[in-house]
Design a protein around this motif. Structure first.
Motif, short mmCIF file in Angstrom:
data_model
loop_
_atom_site.label_atom_id
_atom_site.label_comp_id
_atom_site.label_asym_id
_atom_site.label_seq_id
_atom_site.Cartn_x
_atom_site.Cartn_y
_atom_site.Cartn_z
N GLN A 70 47.08 41.91 44.54
CA GLN A 70 45.88 42.58 44.07
C GLN A 70 44.96 41.54 43.43
O GLN A 70 43.75 41.51 43.67
CB GLN A 70 46.25 43.66 43.05
CG GLN A 70 45.09 44.48 42.54
CD GLN A 70 44.55 45.46 43.57
OE1 GLN A 70 45.24 45.84 44.51
NE2 GLN A 70 43.30 45.84 43.42
N TYR A 71 45.56 40.67 42.63
CA TYR A 71 44.79 39.59 42.00
C TYR A 71 44.11 38.74 43.07
O TYR A 71 42.93 38.42 42.99
CB TYR A 71 45.68 38.68 41.12
CG TYR A 71 45.02 37.33 40.92
CD1 TYR A 71 45.43 36.22 41.64
CD2 TYR A 71 43.91 37.21 40.08
CE1 TYR A 71 44.77 35.01 41.52
CE2 TYR A 71 43.25 36.00 39.95
CZ TYR A 71 43.68 34.90 40.67
OH TYR A 71 43.03 33.70 40.56
N LEU A 72 44.89 38.39 44.06
CA LEU A 72 44.40 37.52 45.11
C LEU A 72 43.16 38.09 45.76
O LEU A 72 42.15 37.42 45.91
CB LEU A 72 45.50 37.35 46.16
CG LEU A 72 45.35 36.20 47.11
CD1 LEU A 72 46.68 35.49 47.19
CD2 LEU A 72 44.97 36.70 48.48
N VAL A 73 43.24 39.36 46.10
CA VAL A 73 42.13 40.02 46.78
C VAL A 73 40.91 40.10 45.87
O VAL A 73 39.78 39.86 46.28
CB VAL A 73 42.58 41.42 47.25
CG1 VAL A 73 41.40 42.25 47.66
CG2 VAL A 73 43.56 41.30 48.39
N GLU A 74 41.15 40.44 44.61
CA GLU A 74 40.05 40.54 43.65
C GLU A 74 39.41 39.18 43.41
O GLU A 74 38.19 39.07 43.29
CB GLU A 74 40.56 41.15 42.34
CG GLU A 74 40.91 42.62 42.45
CD GLU A 74 41.52 43.18 41.17
OE1 GLU A 74 41.65 42.43 40.19
OE2 GLU A 74 41.84 44.38 41.16
N SER A 75 40.25 38.14 43.34
CA SER A 75 39.72 36.82 43.03
C SER A 75 38.78 36.33 44.13
O SER A 75 37.85 35.57 43.87
CB SER A 75 40.86 35.81 42.84
OG SER A 75 41.54 35.58 44.05
N ILE A 76 39.02 36.78 45.35
CA ILE A 76 38.13 36.41 46.45
C ILE A 76 36.75 37.00 46.22
O ILE A 76 35.73 36.34 46.43
CB ILE A 76 38.71 36.87 47.80
CG1 ILE A 76 40.00 36.11 48.11
CG2 ILE A 76 37.70 36.68 48.92
CD1 ILE A 76 40.74 36.62 49.33
N ARG A 77 36.72 38.25 45.71
CA ARG A 77 35.43 38.92 45.49
C ARG A 77 34.68 38.27 44.33
O ARG A 77 33.45 38.29 44.28
CB ARG A 77 35.64 40.40 45.19
CG ARG A 77 36.26 41.20 46.35
CD ARG A 77 35.40 41.16 47.57
NE ARG A 77 35.93 41.80 48.76
CZ ARG A 77 37.00 41.38 49.44
NH1 ARG A 77 37.69 40.36 49.03
NH2 ARG A 77 37.39 42.01 50.53
N GLN A 78 35.43 37.71 43.37
CA GLN A 78 34.80 37.13 42.19
C GLN A 78 34.32 35.70 42.43
O GLN A 78 33.56 35.16 41.64
CB GLN A 78 35.81 37.11 41.03
CG GLN A 78 36.22 38.49 40.54
CD GLN A 78 35.11 39.16 39.78
OE1 GLN A 78 33.99 39.27 40.25
NE2 GLN A 78 35.42 39.60 38.58
N PHE A 79 34.75 35.11 43.48
CA PHE A 79 34.46 33.70 43.72
C PHE A 79 33.02 33.53 44.20
O PHE A 79 32.51 34.37 44.93
CB PHE A 79 35.46 33.15 44.75
CG PHE A 79 35.36 31.68 44.96
CD1 PHE A 79 34.87 31.16 46.14
CD2 PHE A 79 35.75 30.80 43.95
CE1 PHE A 79 34.80 29.79 46.34
CE2 PHE A 79 35.67 29.44 44.14
CZ PHE A 79 35.18 28.93 45.33
N PRO A 80 32.32 32.46 43.78
CA PRO A 80 30.93 32.28 44.19
C PRO A 80 30.75 32.23 45.70
O PRO A 80 31.60 31.69 46.41
CB PRO A 80 30.56 30.91 43.59
CG PRO A 80 31.55 30.62 42.56
CD PRO A 80 32.78 31.40 42.86
N PRO A 81 29.66 32.78 46.19
CA PRO A 81 29.39 32.70 47.63
C PRO A 81 28.97 31.30 48.05
O PRO A 81 28.77 30.42 47.21
CB PRO A 81 28.25 33.70 47.84
CG PRO A 81 27.62 33.87 46.51
CD PRO A 81 28.66 33.57 45.48
N GLN A 82 28.80 31.14 49.33
CA GLN A 82 28.60 29.82 49.94
C GLN A 82 27.53 28.97 49.26
O GLN A 82 27.78 27.81 48.91
CB GLN A 82 28.23 29.98 51.43
CG GLN A 82 29.36 30.43 52.33
CD GLN A 82 29.53 31.95 52.38
OE1 GLN A 82 29.20 32.66 51.43
NE2 GLN A 82 30.05 32.45 53.48
N GLU A 83 26.33 29.54 49.11
CA GLU A 83 25.21 28.75 48.57
C GLU A 83 25.47 28.35 47.12
O GLU A 83 25.12 27.23 46.71
CB GLU A 83 23.90 29.54 48.67
CG GLU A 83 23.30 29.54 50.07
CD GLU A 83 22.83 28.16 50.51
OE1 GLU A 83 22.30 27.39 49.68
OE2 GLU A 83 23.02 27.83 51.70
#
Lengths: 75, 278
Positions: free
Chosen positions: B233-246
């Motif tokens: 669950q953490y893993l999936v959430e952390s992806i959403r929290q991570f800055p986008p490409q730019e």
């Protein structure tokens, strides 16, 4: 060499690593102490352990060497 | 105050929780990667190596490299480049001494990696243990070493490495800016920074399916395979929290890197960011 051999002779450090490794805090060179299988920062008076052949280069893992007090303002 | 997935925690709590996550998943890490990504993570990592295109003699620092996936690929890559080099030399015979021709038949002894080296650095002892065991099991030893260290405070001297990689690791670093500064510091002038990480999908339809898969399927897989719903669950959430490409690109530039760009893989599910220290 397998895992779980706690009582066996400690695995030595990969010699080529000494070219790159420094103290993570001061970025200064380290001395490899074969007797205790540690990497010593003489200036700060701390030693990083080598466990199962892997140097633990994080300050939490280091111990004071008691040889001389750490220099002022070293943290 | 920081985020741990969708929770709000202190910096210290975040570090501890992330350490726990990887301590828990270490033994099942590879199996889970295959299950969650249907094996596609292998392709992503191959593409990273392809982009790096290292030549023999390259010094690689693989940070957050835990179980060794990038390191092993690197070794395979330089070994095959080296073999082709030697074969070409042999074919022509002209430039080889008898000593070299003799040595080339003894593949083990003749510098099969061409002095290439990879140092795997990870903060998590369990992940490194798994990596080391894998290496032994798969027969990797030459040109490979393991260090327990913090990406934010690397135990390496300045200007040492040709390439710095961080694959699916930077997301878990608490102070990304520090990690990027350290990456810059330890690279040689001319050295390359490569980051492979989950990123943001802009296509709305794909994004819906991706979210569905992430939040409905992955934690379940985590529970079934690793007995650990929360970590995934953490893993999936952390992806959403991570800055986008730019945004990540800007952060890399802030650390001093030049010619920073990124390549989206699978419509931005994953991106490879690259930069150079000049």
């Amino acid at each position: 060499s397998g895992s779980g051999s706690g009582s066996a002779r400690p695995q030595p450090l990969e010699p080529s690593l000494l070219r790159f490794l420094v103290c993570p805090l001061s970025k200064r060179p380290l001395r490899y102490e074969e007797a205790t299988n540690e990497l010593i920062n003489e200036e700060l008076g701390i030693a990083y352990p080598i466990i199962d052949g892997i140097p633990n280069m994080v300050p939490e893992a280091a111990r004071r060497t008691h040889k001389k007090p750490p220099a002022e303002g070293s943290e | 105050e920081m985020h741990f997935g969708f929770q709000t925690v202190t910096e210290e709590e975040r570090r501890e929780k992330i350490y726990q996550v990887f301590e828990n998943v270490a033994k099942k890490y590879d199996v889970m990667n295959d299950s969650m990504t249907l094996g596609i993570h292998r392709v992503w990592k191959d593409m990273l190596m392809h982009k790096m295109n290292p030549c023999p003699g390259t010094l690689l620092l693989d940070v957050a490299g835990g179980t060794g996936d990038i390191a092993f690929r690197f070794i395979n890559y330089v070994r095959s480049v080296r073999q082709r080099q030697l074969q070409r030399k042999l074919k022509h015979h002209q430039n080889l001494s008898w000593q070299e021709i003799f040595e080339s038949y003894q593949k083990d002894k003749f510098n099969s990696l061409g002095d290439s080296q990879v140092v795997v650095c990870d903060i998590n002892r369990e992940m490194l243990k798994v990596g080391k065991q894998k290496a032994q099991h798969l027969g990797y030893s030459e040109g490979l070493s393991w260090v327990l260290g913090n990406a934010e405070e690397l135990p390496f001297d300045d200007d040492k490495f040709d390439v710095y990689t961080i694959a699916f690791g930077i997301r878990n670093v608490t102070r990304i800016d520090l990690a990027l500064q350290e990456a810059y510091r330890v690279l040689k002038p001319g050295g390359r920074f490569l980051c492979l990480e989950f990123s943001h999908v802009s296509n709305p339809l794909l994004s819906r399916f991706y979210d569905l898969y992430s939040f409905q399927v992955i934690p379940v897989l985590g529970e079934v395979i690793a007995g650990d719903w929360k970590s995934y669950q953490y893993l999936v959430e952390s992806i959403r929290q991570f800055p986008p490409q730019e945004e990540l690109k800007a952060m890399i530039e802030d650390a001093g890197f030049f010619k920073v760009d990124y390549e989206n893989l699978n419509f931005g599910i994953v991106a490879i960011h690259s930069g150079f220290k000049l």
